[in-house]
Design a protein around this motif. Structure first.
Motif, short mmCIF file in Angstrom:
data_model
loop_
_atom_site.label_atom_id
_atom_site.label_comp_id
_atom_site.label_asym_id
_atom_site.label_seq_id
_atom_site.Cartn_x
_atom_site.Cartn_y
_atom_site.Cartn_z
N MET A 24 21.99 83.96 63.71
CA MET A 24 21.77 82.55 63.34
C MET A 24 23.09 81.91 62.91
N THR A 25 23.27 80.70 63.31
CA THR A 25 24.47 80.01 62.86
C THR A 25 24.22 79.38 61.50
N GLU A 26 25.30 79.18 60.80
CA GLU A 26 25.17 78.57 59.48
C GLU A 26 25.22 77.06 59.62
N ALA A 27 24.05 76.43 59.52
CA ALA A 27 24.01 74.97 59.58
C ALA A 27 24.37 74.42 58.21
N GLN A 28 24.93 73.22 58.20
CA GLN A 28 25.20 72.57 56.92
C GLN A 28 23.86 72.15 56.31
N PRO A 29 23.59 72.56 55.09
CA PRO A 29 22.33 72.14 54.49
C PRO A 29 22.34 70.64 54.22
N THR A 30 21.18 70.02 54.29
CA THR A 30 21.10 68.59 53.97
C THR A 30 20.77 68.44 52.48
N ARG A 31 20.97 67.23 51.98
CA ARG A 31 20.65 66.99 50.58
C ARG A 31 19.15 67.18 50.34
N GLU A 32 18.33 66.78 51.31
CA GLU A 32 16.87 66.91 51.18
C GLU A 32 16.50 68.39 51.03
N GLU A 33 17.12 69.22 51.86
CA GLU A 33 16.84 70.67 51.77
C GLU A 33 17.27 71.22 50.42
N LEU A 86 20.42 81.73 48.38
CA LEU A 86 21.12 80.90 49.38
C LEU A 86 21.50 81.72 50.62
N THR A 87 21.81 82.99 50.42
CA THR A 87 22.09 83.85 51.57
C THR A 87 20.82 83.97 52.42
N GLY A 88 19.68 84.15 51.76
CA GLY A 88 18.39 84.23 52.45
C GLY A 88 18.06 82.94 53.19
N GLU A 89 18.53 81.83 52.65
CA GLU A 89 18.29 80.51 53.28
C GLU A 89 19.35 80.21 54.34
N ASN A 90 20.25 81.17 54.55
CA ASN A 90 21.29 81.04 55.57
C ASN A 90 22.28 79.91 55.29
N TRP A 91 22.57 79.71 54.00
CA TRP A 91 23.56 78.69 53.65
C TRP A 91 24.97 79.18 54.03
N PRO A 92 25.87 78.26 54.34
CA PRO A 92 27.24 78.65 54.70
C PRO A 92 27.94 79.40 53.57
N ALA A 93 28.78 80.36 53.94
CA ALA A 93 29.47 81.20 52.97
C ALA A 93 30.32 80.40 52.00
N ASP A 94 30.94 79.31 52.47
CA ASP A 94 31.81 78.56 51.55
C ASP A 94 31.00 77.80 50.50
N TYR A 95 29.79 77.41 50.83
CA TYR A 95 28.91 76.78 49.83
C TYR A 95 28.56 77.83 48.75
N ILE A 96 28.20 79.01 49.22
CA ILE A 96 27.78 80.07 48.28
C ILE A 96 28.95 80.48 47.39
N ARG A 97 30.12 80.61 47.98
CA ARG A 97 31.30 80.98 47.19
C ARG A 97 31.57 79.94 46.09
N ALA A 98 31.46 78.68 46.47
CA ALA A 98 31.72 77.60 45.51
C ALA A 98 30.74 77.68 44.35
N VAL A 99 29.47 77.90 44.65
CA VAL A 99 28.46 78.01 43.59
C VAL A 99 28.81 79.18 42.66
N LEU A 100 29.17 80.32 43.25
CA LEU A 100 29.50 81.50 42.44
C LEU A 100 30.70 81.25 41.54
N SER A 101 31.64 80.46 42.01
CA SER A 101 32.88 80.27 41.26
C SER A 101 32.68 79.47 39.97
N HIS A 102 31.54 78.76 39.85
CA HIS A 102 31.33 78.03 38.58
C HIS A 102 31.04 79.00 37.44
#
Ligand SMILES: [Fe+2]
Ligand SMILES: [Fe+2]
Length: 196
Positions: A1-10, A75-91
């Motif tokens: 699966m490709t990592e789609a950019q999540p939308t704000r609604e999602e 977020l990994t389970g929801e197939n979010w992009p790795a850079d989004y997940i990294r940013a969340v972790l960095s907080h």
């Protein structure tokens, strides 16, 4: 699966799936708004910055003991992009993760997260109970009073400002400006009939 950019609604649906606490949802909306404001200031992708701000504490209500880690799993389970997940972790750098903020987005998220709490607390003790007419000066006064909003970790905010190489006053102003854009939703529009 490709990592789609999540939308704000999602992102918002996911946030509400895991969070019912009104205070936590307001915090998410505040951080989102500040991230959007700062993204515009930095000429960056406002939607991406905003979505990461909105989702950063996703796991906090249900899994406070596994803060950040559980969000990574979800977020990994929801197939979010790795850079989004990294940013969340960095907080949670130095608190619940060892992911150091590196990008401008990550540094801003790290710096503003706790500060939104101090800005909100400061607004609520003002006569106007509003961020609309508030200045950085008011927050700086409260900054020094360590018993005020004692849960807000001032050291993290200072470290964030250092990472961004900006003055604390500028950072506080950015947070106030961002929060003004959602003042109504986060209960900080105050009483328009009273100024102060
Ligand atoms: Fe957090
Ligand atoms: Fe947070």
């Amino acid at each position: 699966m490709t990592e789609a950019q999540p939308t704000r609604e999602e992102a918002l649906l996911l946030l509400k799936k895991y969070n019912t606490n009104v205070g936590l949802i307001k915090h998410a909306l505040a951080v989102e708004a500040v991230m959007r404001y700062c993204a515009r200031k930095h000429g960056q992708d406002e939607n991406k910055w905003g979505i990461i701000g909105l989702i950063h504490d996703l796991d906090y209500e249900k899994f406070p003991e596994q803060h950040c880690r559980k969000t990574e799993e979800i977020l990994t389970g929801e197939n979010w992009p790795a850079d989004y997940i990294r940013a969340v972790l960095s907080h949670g750098w130095g608190i619940c993760t060892d992911t150091e903020p590196q990008s401008e987005l990550e540094k801003v998220l790290y710096a503003v997260d706790e500060l939104t709490g101090l800005v909100a607390a400061t607004a609520l003790v003002r006569p106007s109970r509003s961020v609309m007419d508030m200045k950085a000066k008011s927050v700086k006064k409260k900054w020094k009073d360590k018993s005020f909003a004692a849960g807000v970790n001032r050291e993290i905010i200072e470290k964030g400002a250092e990472l961004l190489k900006i003055e604390l006053s500028e950072l506080i102003t950015d947070v106030i400006m961002g929060m003004r854009e959602v003042a109504d939703e986060i209960g900080l529009k105050g009483n328009p009939d009273i100024s102060g």
